[in-house]
Design a protein around this motif. Structure first.
Motif, mmCIF file in Angstrom:
data_model
loop_
_atom_site.group_PDB
_atom_site.id
_atom_site.type_symbol
_atom_site.label_atom_id
_atom_site.label_comp_id
_atom_site.label_asym_id
_atom_site.label_seq_id
_atom_site.Cartn_x
_atom_site.Cartn_y
_atom_site.Cartn_z
ATOM 1 N N GLY A 170 -26.447 24.692 -36.301
ATOM 2 C CA GLY A 170 -27.481 25.002 -34.801
ATOM 3 C C GLY A 170 -27.701 26.041 -34.494
ATOM 4 N N GLY A 171 -26.795 27.807 -34.062
ATOM 5 C CA GLY A 171 -27.131 28.857 -33.226
ATOM 6 C C GLY A 171 -27.897 29.083 -34.327
ATOM 7 N N LEU A 172 -27.899 28.730 -35.468
ATOM 8 C CA LEU A 172 -28.400 29.637 -36.710
ATOM 9 C C LEU A 172 -29.815 29.777 -37.178
ATOM 10 N N MET A 173 -29.952 28.065 -36.890
ATOM 11 C CA MET A 173 -31.369 27.433 -37.318
ATOM 12 C C MET A 173 -32.741 28.011 -36.710
ATOM 13 N N THR A 174 -34.137 27.894 -37.019
ATOM 14 C CA THR A 174 -34.874 27.796 -37.016
ATOM 15 C C THR A 174 -35.481 26.295 -36.543
ATOM 16 N N THR A 175 -36.455 26.250 -34.802
ATOM 17 C CA THR A 175 -36.785 24.667 -35.437
ATOM 18 C C THR A 175 -38.132 24.666 -35.223
ATOM 19 N N ASP A 176 -38.715 25.676 -36.543
ATOM 20 C CA ASP A 176 -40.330 25.437 -36.874
ATOM 21 C C ASP A 176 -40.612 25.329 -38.077
ATOM 22 N N PRO A 177 -39.753 24.555 -38.979
ATOM 23 C CA PRO A 177 -40.065 24.292 -39.994
ATOM 24 C C PRO A 177 -40.834 23.717 -40.949
ATOM 25 N N VAL A 178 -41.382 23.875 -41.886
ATOM 26 C CA VAL A 178 -42.348 23.351 -42.268
ATOM 27 C C VAL A 178 -42.625 21.730 -42.954
ATOM 28 N N ILE A 179 -42.835 20.715 -41.842
ATOM 29 C CA ILE A 179 -42.137 19.167 -41.868
ATOM 30 C C ILE A 179 -43.810 18.235 -42.055
ATOM 31 N N VAL A 180 -43.779 17.999 -42.195
ATOM 32 C CA VAL A 180 -44.819 16.297 -43.277
ATOM 33 C C VAL A 180 -44.827 14.891 -43.417
ATOM 34 N N PRO A 181 -45.646 14.838 -42.793
ATOM 35 C CA PRO A 181 -44.747 12.881 -42.994
ATOM 36 C C PRO A 181 -45.022 12.658 -44.164
ATOM 37 N N PRO A 182 -44.824 11.402 -44.299
ATOM 38 C CA PRO A 182 -44.359 10.447 -46.208
ATOM 39 C C PRO A 182 -45.602 10.271 -46.392
ATOM 40 N N ASP A 183 -47.065 9.841 -45.685
ATOM 41 C CA ASP A 183 -48.152 9.914 -46.543
ATOM 42 C C ASP A 183 -49.030 11.351 -46.524
ATOM 43 N N ALA A 184 -48.614 12.001 -46.175
ATOM 44 C CA ALA A 184 -49.248 13.311 -46.780
ATOM 45 C C ALA A 184 -49.467 13.860 -48.312
ATOM 46 N N THR A 185 -50.225 14.227 -48.548
ATOM 47 C CA THR A 185 -50.275 14.998 -50.359
ATOM 48 C C THR A 185 -49.529 15.879 -50.299
ATOM 49 N N VAL A 186 -49.448 15.957 -51.700
ATOM 50 C CA VAL A 186 -49.237 17.633 -52.082
ATOM 51 C C VAL A 186 -50.055 18.989 -52.049
ATOM 52 N N ALA A 187 -51.412 18.165 -51.761
ATOM 53 C CA ALA A 187 -52.286 19.616 -51.638
ATOM 54 C C ALA A 187 -52.298 19.766 -50.135
ATOM 55 N N GLU A 188 -51.893 18.819 -49.297
ATOM 56 C CA GLU A 188 -51.250 19.103 -47.536
ATOM 57 C C GLU A 188 -50.797 20.054 -47.219
ATOM 58 N N ALA A 189 -49.164 19.524 -47.913
ATOM 59 C CA ALA A 189 -47.780 20.619 -48.583
ATOM 60 C C ALA A 189 -48.305 21.832 -48.488
ATOM 61 N N LEU A 190 -49.011 21.768 -49.578
ATOM 62 C CA LEU A 190 -49.333 23.239 -50.524
ATOM 63 C C LEU A 190 -49.771 24.199 -48.873
ATOM 64 N N ALA A 191 -50.729 23.756 -48.414
ATOM 65 C CA ALA A 191 -51.917 24.449 -47.133
ATOM 66 C C ALA A 191 -50.912 24.444 -46.069
ATOM 67 N N GLN A 192 -49.535 23.877 -45.866
ATOM 68 C CA GLN A 192 -49.013 24.899 -44.789
ATOM 69 C C GLN A 192 -48.585 25.571 -45.099
ATOM 70 N N ILE A 193 -47.684 25.453 -46.355
ATOM 71 C CA ILE A 193 -47.044 26.711 -46.952
ATOM 72 C C ILE A 193 -47.242 28.083 -47.319
ATOM 73 N N ARG A 194 -48.838 28.166 -47.080
ATOM 74 C CA ARG A 194 -49.665 29.029 -47.748
ATOM 75 C C ARG A 194 -50.086 29.819 -46.429
ATOM 76 N N ASN A 195 -49.592 29.420 -44.793
ATOM 77 C CA ASN A 195 -50.114 30.358 -44.128
ATOM 78 C C ASN A 195 -48.379 31.608 -43.979
ATOM 79 N N PRO A 196 -49.926 32.434 -44.414
ATOM 80 C CA PRO A 196 -48.953 34.048 -44.603
ATOM 81 C C PRO A 196 -48.196 34.431 -43.374
ATOM 82 N N ASP A 197 -48.667 33.607 -42.289
ATOM 83 C CA ASP A 197 -47.409 34.451 -40.736
ATOM 84 C C ASP A 197 -46.342 33.910 -41.255
ATOM 85 N N LEU A 198 -45.671 32.608 -42.633
ATOM 86 C CA LEU A 198 -44.767 32.056 -42.649
ATOM 87 C C LEU A 198 -43.491 33.194 -43.363
ATOM 88 N N ASN A 199 -42.403 32.892 -42.674
ATOM 89 C CA ASN A 199 -41.398 33.502 -43.423
ATOM 90 C C ASN A 199 -41.022 33.110 -44.692
#
Length: 441
Positions: free
Chosen positions: A283-312
């Motif tokens: 709990g002390g190590l974690m970040t509260t801003d991971p990449v989260i999607v709902p179950p009805d999201a598509t692969v394309a939508e998930a990939l769009a989120q992780i393309r964010n250049p500011d993302l670790n």
């Protein structure tokens, strides 16, 4: 010196590559070392500060530089790997001269230094010859326009030897604008306290937040303490919640609570949650801003989120599938989709159909050692942290685990330690002669 131009503006050298005669890059230019002299005599250039392996600065005498080009410097191959230590008689052009307020000798007008040029002499020495300045509207005779820039001879200005309070840092920051936060943090760490504060004041909130995350704890606390409380709160908001919580956790309770109160409630809330967990727990190590999607999201939508250049990059390695709400703490956690799996599936595929449900999540009370063993066992760079009710709280990434496994002062050790290859380098007679003679002038 072959390939030497007649005039070189020094701010443009910041960050350019330094090569040996074989064409191998050994480092990058960080600064230029000069020796100020009495009266209007132009300072002599002693050498370059070159950042080599492990972000360590070393001194390269100007006499060993053979070529200066717009995008590269070549030297004769001889380089003492001993760590550069600035002497009292020496001045760093980029770190200390840029942004200074000086006066034009003839008119007394106050102007700000934006760059300094050096030129070779017939004796193969290099001297500072020109100063690029910007008018600030200070008192002086004659017509002038505020903001106008001009280039004048070195002996046309005065005031470089005086101690200036409130010196700006725009020029220094511009010189290192393209540096990664960790590299800029290394430079900030080695600046005198006065100059370090001026740089922090001049950086925008996002850039300062990135730099703070890479600095040793003592530097973080010092810089944050020099900021106005409202600005400090803005910078904390721009930091990752886990990094902000780590920094706030080192402050006195009263100061910590004041800054949390000044932060936007939605930004402060995850930081407050993180502060409730022990430092060496999931709990002390974690970040509260991971990449989260709902179950009805598509692969394309998930990939769009992780393309964010500011993302670790570690956070981008996994997508967590949760029922709404998708902000932490989320609805019911369904599982993880790994980045490589996303790449193998057609874009319209629903993430709910490819989720990994067999990987047990981390619990917030798990120890640092348990988290490290979990990541090592499953060859992961991040892991979901889920509470007893099945809500995703955040994610622990490998960089945060390593940060806490290493000694508390590891960042400072990396910044201050010499590279093993050159740690035993002895005195360089040529360097000592050059710097010693100039130190007495």
């Amino acid at each position: 010196m072959t390939g030497a131009p007649t005039r070189v503006f020094i701010a443009r050298l910041a960050g350019i590559a330094v090569f040996d005669p074989a064409g191998d890059q050994v480092g990058r230019v960080r600064d230029i070392v000069v020796a100020l002299r009495l009266g209007p005599r132009p300072p002599r250039v002693l050498g370059l500060v070159v950042e080599v392996v492990r972000r360590r600065p070393v001194f390269l005498p100007i006499t060993r530089v053979t070529v200066i080009e717009a995008d590269a410097i070549i030297f004769d191959g001889r380089l003492n790997m001993r760590r550069f230590e600035q002497r009292a008689s020496e001045t760093l052009v980029i770190a200390e001269m840029l942004d200074r307020t000086v006066r034009l000798r003839e008119s007394g007008e106050r102007v700000m230094v934006v760059d300094v040029a050096m030129e070779p002499t017939r004796t193969r020495d290099w001297l500072l010859s020109k100063v690029a300045v910007r008018r600030t509207g200070g008192r002086g005779r004659g017509l002038r326009r505020r903001g106008e820039s001009l280039v004048v001879d070195w002996d046309a200005v005065q005031g470089f030897s005086a101690v200036e309070h409130g010196q700006g840092a725009a020029g220094l920051i511009a010189a290192f604008e393209r540096m990664k936060p960790a590299d800029l943090a290394n430079i900030v760490h080695e600046l005198p306290e006065k100059r370090r504060t001026e740089v922090a004041m001049a950086l925008d909130d996002e850039r300062l937040a990135d730099v703070l995350e890479e600095l040793p704890e003592d530097d973080q606390i010092e810089i944050l303490g020099k900021l106005e409380a409202d600005r400090a709160a803005d910078v904390l908001e721009a930091m990752g919640p886990d990094d902000a919580a780590d920094l706030l956790g080192e402050l006195p309770t009263e100061q910590r609570e004041r800054l949390l109160t000044l932060m936007e409630p939605r930004e402060a809330a995850p930081v407050r949650r993180l502060l409730t967990y022990p430092d060496y727990s999931a709990g002390g190590l974690m970040t509260t801003d991971p990449v989260i999607v709902p179950p009805d999201a598509t692969v394309a939508e998930a990939l769009a989120q992780i393309r964010n250049p500011d993302l670790n990059p570690a956070l981008a390695a996994q997508v967590y599938v949760c029922r709404p709400p998708t902000a932490t703490p989320t609805g019911h956690y369904l599982g993880t989709v790994h980045f490589q799996r996303l790449l193998r599936e057609p874009p319209p595929t629903l993430v709910s159909g490819i989720v990994d449900t067999e990987l047990e999540p981390l619990r917030p009370t798990m120890s640092l050692e348990s988290v490290a063993m979990f990541l090592a066992t499953y060859n992961l760079v991040a892991g979901a942290v889920v509470d007893d009710n099945g809500h995703l709280l955040g994610s622990v990434t490998i960089d945060d685990v390593l940060d806490h496994l290493l000694p508390a002062d590891w960042r400072e050790t990396v910044m201050d330690a010499g590279a093993e290859a050159g740690g035993g380098a002895g005195t360089d007679p040529e360097e000592e002669a050059l710097r010693g003679i100039e130190g007495t002038s």
